[in-house]
Motif scaffolding. Structure first.
Motif, short mmCIF file in Angstrom:
data_model
loop_
_atom_site.label_atom_id
_atom_site.label_comp_id
_atom_site.label_asym_id
_atom_site.label_seq_id
_atom_site.Cartn_x
_atom_site.Cartn_y
_atom_site.Cartn_z
N THR A 11 -55.04 71.15 54.36
CA THR A 11 -55.41 72.41 54.98
C THR A 11 -56.02 73.41 54.01
O THR A 11 -56.38 74.52 54.40
N SER A 12 -56.18 73.01 52.75
CA SER A 12 -56.81 73.91 51.78
C SER A 12 -58.33 73.84 51.94
O SER A 12 -58.86 72.81 52.35
N PRO A 13 -59.04 74.92 51.63
CA PRO A 13 -60.50 74.94 51.84
C PRO A 13 -61.27 73.81 51.16
O PRO A 13 -62.15 73.23 51.77
N GLN A 14 -60.91 73.47 49.92
CA GLN A 14 -61.65 72.43 49.20
C GLN A 14 -60.95 71.07 49.20
O GLN A 14 -61.46 70.11 48.63
N ARG A 19 -48.24 78.28 47.03
CA ARG A 19 -48.43 78.15 48.48
C ARG A 19 -47.15 77.69 49.18
O ARG A 19 -46.82 78.17 50.25
N GLU A 67 -56.46 66.31 44.25
CA GLU A 67 -57.46 66.35 45.31
C GLU A 67 -57.36 65.14 46.23
O GLU A 67 -56.86 64.08 45.85
N VAL A 88 -52.22 79.02 59.04
CA VAL A 88 -52.58 77.80 58.31
C VAL A 88 -51.34 77.18 57.70
O VAL A 88 -51.16 75.96 57.76
#
Length: 160
Positions: free
Chosen positions: A42-45, A56, A91, A13
């Motif tokens: 590419t982060s889940p949320q 990261r 976000e 990822v």
């Protein structure tokens, strides 16, 4: 101080995010901002705190701060808060692709305005430099218009 680049042992990822970041850098997004944007994508949320981004990407908090400042300014990322803390959470928007192309569209229109101002400074459209700049201005306005039309067609296709 942490390294400013991806480690060779990065996850699939993380490697994919670095490839995305390279694409964003190629279209003019500053390198670190491109890496942060790709990490969010590419982060889940689709959201991370500054500390999570730093961990990261293996970069300092100051580096993260500067990178997200650019992304917030160009409206590719929105700043929110983590409930019950004083931490910011960065976000992605809900209509991600429209925001990304909207960013490019705003840039094209701004570029057209700048080239239009330069046309007169170099002697108007009758001068060689002015003619070149006028073509660049006209193409930028054409591309912005086409991009806006494409966004509308995309929205329509998504609703069908």
């Amino acid at each position: 101080m942490p390294s400013e680049s991806a480690e060779p042992s990065a996850s699939p990822v993380d490697r994919a995010a670095e490839r995305l970041a390279a694409q964003f850098t190629a279209i003019g997004v500053p390198r670190m901002s491109a890496r942060v944007y790709a990490a969010l994508l590419t982060s889940p949320q689709g959201a991370l705190t500054a500390a999570e981004i730093g961990e990261r990407l293996l970069v300092s908090p100051a580096t993260v701060s500067k990178a997200v400042q650019y992304l917030v300014q160009v409206e590719l990322v929105h700043r929110g808060s983590v409930p019950g803390t004083r931490r910011d959470r960065y976000e992605l928007g809900k209509d991600l692709w429209a925001e990304m192309f909207g960013f490019r569209n705003r840039w094209l229109r701004s570029f057209a305005d700048t080239t239009d101002e330069c046309v007169e400074v170099v002697g108007g459209e009758g001068a060689d430099a002015g003619a070149r700049l006028a073509k660049l201005r006209d193409f930028s306005l054409f591309a912005a218009s086409e991009m806006a039309s494409m966004q509308e067609r995309w929205k329509q296709a998504q609703s069908e």
